[in-house]
Design a protein around this motif. Structure first.
Motif, PDB file in Angstrom:
ATOM      1  N   ASN A  88       1.686 -35.749 -23.238  1.00 12.38           N
ATOM      2  CA  ASN A  88       0.391 -35.446 -23.789  1.00 12.38           C
ATOM      3  C   ASN A  88       0.509 -35.475 -25.636  1.00 12.38           C
ATOM      4  O   ASN A  88       1.856 -35.818 -25.842  1.00 12.38           O
ATOM      5  CB  ASN A  88      -0.596 -34.285 -23.426  1.00 12.38           C
ATOM      6  N   THR A 113      -1.080 -39.102 -22.735  1.00 17.27           N
ATOM      7  CA  THR A 113      -2.231 -38.608 -22.034  1.00 17.27           C
ATOM      8  C   THR A 113      -3.035 -37.726 -23.034  1.00 17.27           C
ATOM      9  O   THR A 113      -2.603 -36.975 -23.853  1.00 17.27           O
ATOM     10  CB  THR A 113      -2.015 -37.544 -20.917  1.00 17.27           C
ATOM     11  N   GLY A 141      -6.222 -36.212 -22.400  1.00 21.29           N
ATOM     12  CA  GLY A 141      -7.223 -35.168 -21.745  1.00 21.29           C
ATOM     13  C   GLY A 141      -8.693 -35.853 -21.182  1.00 21.29           C
ATOM     14  O   GLY A 141      -8.434 -37.101 -20.763  1.00 21.29           O
ATOM     15  N   GLY A 159      -8.871 -39.737 -22.111  1.00 15.87           N
ATOM     16  CA  GLY A 159      -7.956 -40.990 -21.200  1.00 15.87           C
ATOM     17  C   GLY A 159      -6.610 -41.013 -21.783  1.00 15.87           C
ATOM     18  O   GLY A 159      -5.838 -40.134 -21.965  1.00 15.87           O
ATOM     19  N   PRO A 200     -11.091 -42.866 -20.078  1.00 15.91           N
ATOM     20  CA  PRO A 200     -11.171 -41.661 -18.957  1.00 15.91           C
ATOM     21  C   PRO A 200     -12.149 -42.278 -17.876  1.00 15.91           C
ATOM     22  O   PRO A 200     -13.184 -42.860 -18.270  1.00 15.91           O
ATOM     23  CB  PRO A 200     -11.525 -40.515 -19.656  1.00 15.91           C
ATOM     24  N   ALA A 240     -15.105 -31.644 -15.108  1.00 12.01           N
ATOM     25  CA  ALA A 240     -13.972 -30.806 -15.104  1.00 12.01           C
ATOM     26  C   ALA A 240     -14.191 -29.175 -15.350  1.00 12.01           C
ATOM     27  O   ALA A 240     -15.167 -28.834 -15.920  1.00 12.01           O
ATOM     28  CB  ALA A 240     -13.437 -31.219 -16.341  1.00 12.01           C
ATOM     29  N   THR A 292      -8.581 -27.778 -16.188  1.00  8.47           N
ATOM     30  CA  THR A 292      -7.477 -29.201 -16.332  1.00  8.47           C
ATOM     31  C   THR A 292      -6.092 -28.738 -15.879  1.00  8.47           C
ATOM     32  O   THR A 292      -5.186 -29.566 -16.433  1.00  8.47           O
ATOM     33  CB  THR A 292      -7.551 -29.508 -17.654  1.00  8.47           C
ATOM     34  N   ALA A 306      -3.633 -31.204 -14.444  1.00  6.90           N
ATOM     35  CA  ALA A 306      -4.012 -32.886 -14.682  1.00  6.90           C
ATOM     36  C   ALA A 306      -2.922 -33.797 -14.956  1.00  6.90           C
ATOM     37  O   ALA A 306      -2.938 -34.794 -14.541  1.00  6.90           O
ATOM     38  CB  ALA A 306      -5.096 -32.815 -15.653  1.00  6.90           C
ATOM     39  N   PHE A 319      -1.530 -36.721 -12.949  1.00  6.91           N
ATOM     40  CA  PHE A 319      -1.650 -38.252 -13.573  1.00  6.91           C
ATOM     41  C   PHE A 319      -0.316 -38.857 -13.238  1.00  6.91           C
ATOM     42  O   PHE A 319      -0.079 -39.944 -12.740  1.00  6.91           O
ATOM     43  CB  PHE A 319      -1.743 -38.015 -15.059  1.00  6.91           C
ATOM     44  N   ALA A 360      -5.200 -42.143 -14.290  1.00  3.33           N
ATOM     45  CA  ALA A 360      -6.025 -41.639 -14.865  1.00  3.33           C
ATOM     46  C   ALA A 360      -7.310 -41.010 -14.059  1.00  3.33           C
ATOM     47  O   ALA A 360      -7.661 -40.082 -14.231  1.00  3.33           O
ATOM     48  CB  ALA A 360      -6.698 -42.496 -16.049  1.00  3.33           C
ATOM     49  N   ALA A 403      -8.240 -37.305 -13.616  1.00  6.10           N
ATOM     50  CA  ALA A 403      -9.913 -36.855 -13.530  1.00  6.10           C
ATOM     51  C   ALA A 403     -10.332 -35.979 -12.298  1.00  6.10           C
ATOM     52  O   ALA A 403     -10.894 -34.971 -12.547  1.00  6.10           O
ATOM     53  CB  ALA A 403     -10.639 -37.878 -13.842  1.00  6.10           C
ATOM     54  N   THR A 457      -9.244 -32.458 -11.920  1.00  4.53           N
ATOM     55  CA  THR A 457      -9.777 -31.018 -12.801  1.00  4.53           C
ATOM     56  C   THR A 457     -11.037 -30.755 -11.962  1.00  4.53           C
ATOM     57  O   THR A 457     -11.557 -29.482 -12.737  1.00  4.53           O
ATOM     58  CB  THR A 457     -10.389 -31.809 -14.311  1.00  4.53           C
TER      59      THR A 457
HETATM   60  P1  ADP Z   1      -1.579 -32.416 -19.712  1.00  5.96           P
HETATM   61  O1  ADP Z   1      -2.074 -31.600 -18.205  1.00  5.96           O
HETATM   62  O2  ADP Z   1      -0.201 -32.850 -19.418  1.00  5.96           O
HETATM   63  O3  ADP Z   1      -2.128 -32.156 -20.950  1.00  5.96           O
HETATM   64  P2  ADP Z   1      -4.151 -34.328 -19.917  1.00  5.96           P
HETATM   65  O4  ADP Z   1      -4.756 -33.090 -19.838  1.00  5.96           O
HETATM   66  O5  ADP Z   1      -4.016 -35.252 -20.815  1.00  5.96           O
HETATM   67  O6  ADP Z   1      -2.655 -33.782 -19.405  1.00  5.96           O
HETATM   68  O7  ADP Z   1      -4.464 -35.070 -18.463  1.00  5.96           O
HETATM   69  C1  ADP Z   1      -3.975 -36.016 -17.927  1.00  5.96           C
HETATM   70  C2  ADP Z   1      -4.807 -37.113 -17.565  1.00  5.96           C
HETATM   71  O8  ADP Z   1      -5.838 -36.610 -16.521  1.00  5.96           O
HETATM   72  C3  ADP Z   1      -5.631 -37.610 -18.804  1.00  5.96           C
HETATM   73  O9  ADP Z   1      -5.036 -38.690 -19.734  1.00  5.96           O
HETATM   74  C4  ADP Z   1      -6.984 -38.341 -18.149  1.00  5.96           C
HETATM   75  O10 ADP Z   1      -6.850 -39.570 -17.731  1.00  5.96           O
HETATM   76  C5  ADP Z   1      -7.099 -37.073 -16.864  1.00  5.96           C
HETATM   77  N1  ADP Z   1      -7.889 -36.229 -17.424  1.00  5.96           N
HETATM   78  C6  ADP Z   1      -7.566 -34.697 -17.797  1.00  5.96           C
HETATM   79  N2  ADP Z   1      -8.646 -34.149 -18.139  1.00  5.96           N
HETATM   80  C7  ADP Z   1      -9.931 -35.009 -17.939  1.00  5.96           C
HETATM   81  C8  ADP Z   1     -11.508 -34.880 -18.002  1.00  5.96           C
HETATM   82  N3  ADP Z   1     -11.873 -33.593 -18.490  1.00  5.96           N
HETATM   83  N4  ADP Z   1     -12.033 -35.779 -17.815  1.00  5.96           N
HETATM   84  C9  ADP Z   1     -11.680 -36.943 -17.262  1.00  5.96           C
HETATM   85  N5  ADP Z   1     -10.306 -37.137 -17.067  1.00  5.96           N
HETATM   86  C10 ADP Z   1      -9.402 -36.116 -17.433  1.00  5.96           C
END
Ligand code: ADP
Length: 309
Positions: free
Chosen positions: A187, A214, A216, A219, A234, A239, A242, A245, A249, A271, A275, A278
Motif C-alpha cells: 500500500n 494498493t 484502498g 483501486g 476500484p 465497505a 477493510t 483487504a 488482494f 481488486a 473490494a 471489505t
Molecule cells: P491494505 O489492507 O494492504 O492497506 P488496501 O486497503 O489498499 O490494502 O486494499 C487492497 C485492495 O482492495 C485495494 O487496492 C482495492 O482494490 C480493494 N479495496 C480495499 N478497500 C476498498 C473499498 N473501500 N472499496 C473498493 N475496493 C477496496
C-alpha cells in the motif's frame, strides 16, 4: 515432481484477540466495557484461506507454537480447505495480535509474533519442495523473518515459481527478494518504507517484475518497467471493515496469475476480491468465492469496452 498446490503461501498465522471499545485507551488509561471476539488471522493464513475460497489448491508454510492456539489454527486451516501439512511446530508461543477497535472503526494493534519469527529456511525449503512446482504461484508476507523470506525467494528463482510478495508490515527487503518478486503489492505507506523517494521505479530497477500499489477505495496503480502506468479502478463496495483487504488482494492476484490471466487482468481480479472482502467485519467473513469475483468483473466489462464503441 508435479506440484500438489496451485498456490503456496509462506507467511504468518496468528490468533487475533479483537476488543471493541467505545474509545481507544491512551497511555496509562484503562477502558472498560469492551467486547471480545477471537478470530483467526495473520497475513499468511488470511491469504491462504482467501485463495482456497477462490477455489485454488492451497498449501500454507508457517510456524505455530505447541499450544492450544496452534491446534485451533490447524483445525481452522483444515476446515477452510488449506493444506497445513507444511505448517511446522516450534518452541515459542503461537503468534497473537491484540486488536483494539473503537466505535468509529479506528484501531490500534499490538502483535506478539512468537512462533512466526522462528519459521526457518529449512522449513520453508521443505514446505515448498513438497508442494510447489514451476506453475505454482508463491505468496509471501513480511510477518515472518528475513531467513524465511530469503529461502522462499531463492526457491522461486531456482524452481521458476512466480512470487507475489505482499510487503507488510514494511521493512527494507533483501536484494534476492526484490529480484524474485514477479509482483510486489505494497500500500502507499509500505511503498514509502520500501522504496523511499525512488518510489516504485526504484523497485523495478532493483529487479521487481511489477509493483501493484494498493490505494484502498481508490483501486490500484500498476507499475511495470518500460510500460505506461496502469490505473485499475476500484470496484464498488459497501465497505464496513477493510481489515485484510490487502491480504485478499494478494491472494486474488496470485490465483488469477495461476489461472493464466495477464497481469492487468490479474490485478483487476485482485481488486475485485479485495473490494468484496471489505463487506463484513473481520478479515475472513467476507472473503468471496470465485463466482462472486467473476460476477463483479463481468459487470464492469461494458464500461471498459465503451471507448472502443
Ligand atoms: P491494505 O489492507 O494492504 O492497506 P488496501 O486497503 O489498499 O490494502 O486494499 C487492497 C485492495 O482492495 C485495494 O487496492 C482495492 O482494490 C480493494 N479495496 C480495499 N478497500 C476498498 C473499498 N473501500 N472499496 C473498493 N475496493 C477496496
Amino acid at each position: 515432481m508435479s506440484p500438489t498446490a496451485d498456490i503456496v503461501v509462506v507467511g504468518s498465522a496468528n490468533v487475533d484477540l479483537v476488543i471493541r471499545l467505545a474509545h481507544l485507551p491512551g497511555a496509562g488509561e484503562t477502558v472498560t466495557g469492551g467486547e471480545l471476539h477471537r478470530d483467526f488471522g495473520g497475513k499468511g493464513a488470511n491469504a491462504a484461506v482467501a485463495a482456497a475460497r477462490l477455489g485454488a489448491r492451497v498449501a500454507l508454510v508457517a510456524a505455530l507454537g505447541d499450544d492450544a492456539d496452534g491446534a485451533a489454527i490447524r483445525e481452522d486451516l483444515r476446515g477452510s480447505g488449506v493444506d497445513a501439512g507444511a505448517v511446522v511446530g516450534v518452541d515459542a508461543p503461537t503468534g497473537v495480535a491484540t486488536v483494539l477497535v473503537d466505535e468509529h472503526g479506528e484501531n490500534a494493534i499490538a502483535v506478539a509474533s512468537g512462533a512466526n519469527l522462528l519459521l526457518d529456511g529449512p522449513a520453508v525449503r521443505a514446505g515448498l519442495a513438497g508442494a510447489a512446482g514451476p506453475g505454482t504461484v508463491v505468496v509471501v508476507d513480511l510477518e515472518i523473518g528475513d531467513e524465511a523470506v530469503v529461502a522462499a525467494a531463492e526457491y522461486c528463482l531456482a524452481a521458476g515459481c512466480r512470487l507475489v510478495l505482499d510487503p507488510g508490515p514494511a521493512r527494507r527487503l533483501p536484494d534476492v527478494a526484490l529480484r524474485a518478486a514477479a509482483v510486489l503489492t505494497p500500500n502507499r505507506g509500505e511503498l514509502d518504507v520500501l522504496a523511499g523517494p525512488a518510489g516504485a521505479p526504484g523497485l523495478l530497477a532493483a529487479g521487481v517484475g511489477a509493483v501493484a500499489v494498493t490505494l484502498g477505495a481508490d483501486g490500484v496503480e500498476l507499475h511495470q518497467a518500460g510500460v505506461p502506468l496502469v490505473r485499475v479502478l476500484p470496484f464498488p463496495a459497501d465497505a464496513v471493515d477493510t481489515t485484510g483487504a490487502g491480504d485478499a488482494f494478494a491472494a486474488g492476484v496470485a490465483v488469477a496469475l495461476h489461472d493464466g490471466r495477464p497481469l492487468v487482468a490479474a490485478v483487476a481480479f485482485g481488486a475485485a476480491t479485495g473490494a468484496l472482502a471489505t463487506q463484513s467485519h473481520g478479515a475472513r467473513a467476507a472473503l468471496p468465492r470465485r463466482q462472486a469475483v467473476e460476477a463483479l468483473l463481468d459487470r464492469r466489462l461494458p464500461d471498459r469496452k465503451l471507448p472502443h464503441g
